[in-house]
Design a protein around this motif. Structure first.
Motif, PDB file in Angstrom:
ATOM      1  N   TYR A 299       0.894  -1.524  -0.541  1.00 54.08           N
ATOM      2  CA  TYR A 299      -0.115  -0.173  -0.095  1.00 54.08           C
ATOM      3  C   TYR A 299       0.858   1.315  -0.372  1.00 54.08           C
ATOM      4  N   ASP A 300       1.903   1.500   0.603  1.00 59.29           N
ATOM      5  CA  ASP A 300       2.810   2.594   0.917  1.00 59.29           C
ATOM      6  C   ASP A 300       3.785   2.652  -0.253  1.00 59.29           C
ATOM      7  N   LEU A 301       3.854   1.574  -1.393  1.00 57.39           N
ATOM      8  CA  LEU A 301       4.656   1.840  -2.393  1.00 57.39           C
ATOM      9  C   LEU A 301       3.610   2.451  -3.305  1.00 57.39           C
ATOM     10  N   ALA A 302       2.089   1.979  -3.835  1.00 57.37           N
ATOM     11  CA  ALA A 302       0.838   2.392  -4.574  1.00 57.37           C
ATOM     12  C   ALA A 302       1.213   3.540  -4.138  1.00 57.37           C
ATOM     13  N   ALA A 303       0.420   4.138  -2.703  1.00 58.07           N
ATOM     14  CA  ALA A 303       0.384   5.426  -2.242  1.00 58.07           C
ATOM     15  C   ALA A 303       1.480   6.456  -2.749  1.00 58.07           C
ATOM     16  N   ASN A 304       2.500   6.446  -2.768  1.00 60.19           N
ATOM     17  CA  ASN A 304       3.818   7.020  -3.398  1.00 60.19           C
ATOM     18  C   ASN A 304       4.730   7.408  -4.446  1.00 60.19           C
ATOM     19  N   ILE A 305       4.406   6.317  -5.090  1.00 53.23           N
ATOM     20  CA  ILE A 305       4.734   5.948  -6.196  1.00 53.23           C
ATOM     21  C   ILE A 305       3.650   5.632  -7.569  1.00 53.23           C
ATOM     22  N   ALA A 306       3.642   6.681  -8.826  1.00 52.52           N
ATOM     23  CA  ALA A 306       3.012   6.699  -9.581  1.00 52.52           C
ATOM     24  C   ALA A 306       3.841   5.870 -10.486  1.00 52.52           C
ATOM     25  N   LYS A 307       4.482   5.583 -10.825  1.00 54.31           N
ATOM     26  CA  LYS A 307       4.706   4.301 -11.873  1.00 54.31           C
ATOM     27  C   LYS A 307       6.846   4.336 -11.812  1.00 54.31           C
ATOM     28  N   ALA A 308       7.063   3.340 -12.070  1.00 57.98           N
ATOM     29  CA  ALA A 308       8.151   2.894 -12.244  1.00 57.98           C
ATOM     30  C   ALA A 308       8.755   2.241 -13.562  1.00 57.98           C
ATOM     31  N   GLN A 309      10.010   1.727 -14.283  1.00 58.13           N
ATOM     32  CA  GLN A 309      10.491   1.465 -14.801  1.00 58.13           C
ATOM     33  C   GLN A 309      11.727   1.980 -15.459  1.00 58.13           C
ATOM     34  N   VAL A 310      12.358   0.821 -15.923  1.00 54.27           N
ATOM     35  CA  VAL A 310      13.632   0.409 -16.116  1.00 54.27           C
ATOM     36  C   VAL A 310      14.462   1.417 -16.719  1.00 54.27           C
ATOM     37  N   LEU A 311      15.120   1.809 -16.914  1.00 53.99           N
ATOM     38  CA  LEU A 311      15.869   3.291 -17.762  1.00 53.99           C
ATOM     39  C   LEU A 311      16.822   2.930 -18.693  1.00 53.99           C
ATOM     40  N   TYR A 312      17.517   2.308 -17.383  1.00 54.33           N
ATOM     41  CA  TYR A 312      19.326   1.838 -18.603  1.00 54.33           C
ATOM     42  C   TYR A 312      19.168   0.537 -18.384  1.00 54.33           C
ATOM     43  N   ASN A 313      19.330  -0.301 -18.942  1.00 46.49           N
ATOM     44  CA  ASN A 313      19.587  -1.655 -18.500  1.00 46.49           C
ATOM     45  C   ASN A 313      21.320  -2.196 -19.056  1.00 46.49           C
ATOM     46  N   LEU A 314      22.442  -2.027 -18.497  1.00 46.90           N
ATOM     47  CA  LEU A 314      23.284  -1.948 -18.859  1.00 46.90           C
ATOM     48  C   LEU A 314      24.198  -3.638 -18.546  1.00 46.90           C
ATOM     49  N   THR A 315      23.287  -4.488 -19.471  1.00 44.26           N
ATOM     50  CA  THR A 315      24.074  -5.202 -19.740  1.00 44.26           C
ATOM     51  C   THR A 315      25.537  -5.865 -20.112  1.00 44.26           C
ATOM     52  N   PRO A 316      26.819  -6.986 -19.847  1.00 46.17           N
ATOM     53  CA  PRO A 316      27.629  -7.368 -20.771  1.00 46.17           C
ATOM     54  C   PRO A 316      27.448  -6.586 -22.106  1.00 46.17           C
ATOM     55  N   GLU A 317      27.207  -7.115 -23.079  1.00 44.97           N
ATOM     56  CA  GLU A 317      26.267  -7.461 -23.996  1.00 44.97           C
ATOM     57  C   GLU A 317      26.255  -5.269 -25.162  1.00 44.97           C
ATOM     58  N   LYS A 318      25.043  -5.277 -24.531  1.00 41.26           N
ATOM     59  CA  LYS A 318      24.897  -3.726 -24.635  1.00 41.26           C
ATOM     60  C   LYS A 318      25.657  -2.562 -24.175  1.00 41.26           C
ATOM     61  N   ALA A 319      26.020  -2.696 -23.277  1.00 42.65           N
ATOM     62  CA  ALA A 319      27.391  -1.716 -22.193  1.00 42.65           C
ATOM     63  C   ALA A 319      28.858  -2.573 -22.403  1.00 42.65           C
ATOM     64  N   GLN A 320      29.005  -3.390 -23.172  1.00 39.69           N
ATOM     65  CA  GLN A 320      30.521  -4.660 -22.935  1.00 39.69           C
ATOM     66  C   GLN A 320      31.217  -3.659 -21.992  1.00 39.69           C
ATOM     67  N   LYS A 321      30.872  -4.446 -20.994  1.00 36.39           N
ATOM     68  CA  LYS A 321      31.494  -4.624 -19.798  1.00 36.39           C
ATOM     69  C   LYS A 321      31.485  -5.717 -19.348  1.00 36.39           C
ATOM     70  N   ILE A 322      32.664  -5.881 -18.745  1.00 38.35           N
ATOM     71  CA  ILE A 322      32.972  -7.132 -18.028  1.00 38.35           C
ATOM     72  C   ILE A 322      32.127  -7.896 -16.195  1.00 38.35           C
ATOM     73  N   PRO A 323      30.962  -9.114 -16.865  1.00 35.99           N
ATOM     74  CA  PRO A 323      30.295  -9.401 -15.942  1.00 35.99           C
ATOM     75  C   PRO A 323      31.233  -9.785 -14.579  1.00 35.99           C
ATOM     76  N   VAL A 324      30.913  -9.877 -13.381  1.00 34.33           N
ATOM     77  CA  VAL A 324      31.578 -10.247 -11.911  1.00 34.33           C
ATOM     78  C   VAL A 324      30.756 -11.538 -11.413  1.00 34.33           C
ATOM     79  N   THR A 325      31.328 -12.363 -11.366  1.00 36.65           N
ATOM     80  CA  THR A 325      31.271 -13.426 -10.393  1.00 36.65           C
ATOM     81  C   THR A 325      31.839 -13.549  -8.757  1.00 36.65           C
ATOM     82  N   CYS A 326      31.345 -13.625  -7.960  1.00 30.92           N
ATOM     83  CA  CYS A 326      32.776 -14.068  -6.730  1.00 30.92           C
ATOM     84  C   CYS A 326      31.174 -14.658  -5.402  1.00 30.92           C
ATOM     85  N   ASP A 327      31.975 -14.987  -4.186  1.00 36.14           N
ATOM     86  CA  ASP A 327      31.159 -15.538  -3.519  1.00 36.14           C
ATOM     87  C   ASP A 327      29.906 -15.458  -2.902  1.00 36.14           C
TER      88      ASP A 327
END
Length: 225
Positions: A40-68
């Motif tokens: 309810y708090d989210l609906a009462a305070n936020i009108a809309k949410a959307q992805v502005l940038y999606n920085l994937t390795p393919e699109k951004a040409q950056k290396i993904p990192v995975t560790c423990d």
């Protein structure tokens, strides 16, 4: 004023990473597992949410990192349109927490409020670790936010953030360097750069919020005795 176009050009990133995918109430219920008052708090305070940038390795040409404990397969920058402003930073951070919990990637939240002649924004990021039982879920350890900034091209804090975040993006080889660098910029930004001023009624509201939070903290403290 086309706020989305201003935000799309906020950082010096490739056009390929620009997105417009909406984030729905169903997403919060399904992925963040929130219901009742929090939803309810989210609906009462936020009108809309959307992805502005999606920085994937393919699109951004950056290396993904995975560790423990930390996984950076991609970074999503989320635009959140607020119905109202939340001035007290801790309260704002708690309002944003379900959004961080709903998305299984490192994310940056850019909250926008257009209740003034000049729109204002604030940027929020988090410390997190990868879930042990649910390795697709990021567990939020702490959330950090800037204060409000004027979206008019002249705000000193916002110009500083834009320059530093663009510099970090263009000088970093992997997604972890980008995310950690952006977060450190937000945490360490000089406070005297912020130009946003509250009017009289807003200052009264801020004092009320601080008193309410102080009482809540005192009640939590007393429960330990």
């Amino acid at each position: 004023m086309d706020i989305r176009n201003l935000l799309v050009g906020f950082l010096d990133v490739p056009k390929e990473v620009i997105s417009g995918v909406p984030i729905t109430r169903t997403d919060f219920e399904k992925y963040a597992n929130i219901h009742g008052k929090k939803l309810y708090d989210l609906a009462a305070n936020i009108a809309k949410a959307q992805v502005l940038y999606n920085l994937t390795p393919e699109k951004a040409q950056k290396i993904p990192v995975t560790c423990d404990e930390y996984d950076y397969p991609e970074i999503q920058v989320i635009q959140v349109k607020m119905k109202f402003q939340k001035f007290y930073r801790n309260q704002f951070n708690e309002l944003m927490r379900p959004i961080f919990a709903a998305i299984p990637y490192p994310i940056v939240i850019i909250a926008v409020c257009n209740s003034y002649t000049i729109p204002v924004i604030r940027i929020s990021m988090s410390n997190f670790h990868t879930g042990k039982r649910e390795d697709w879920r990021n567990i939020q350890d702490a959330i950090f936010s800037t204060d409000w900034c004027y979206l008019n091209g002249n705000d000193r804090a916002l110009n500083y953030l834009r320059q530093e975040m663009s510099r970090i993006y263009n000088s970093s080889a992997d997604l972890r360097q980008i995310y950690v660098g952006w977060r450190n910029t937000i945490v360490n930004i000089p406070y005297n750069l912020f130009d946003f001023q509250l009017n009289k009624s807003e200052r009264v509201f801020l004092v009320q919020e601080l008193r309410k939070e102080s009482r809540a903290m005192e009640n939590r403290r007393l429960k330990w005795y």
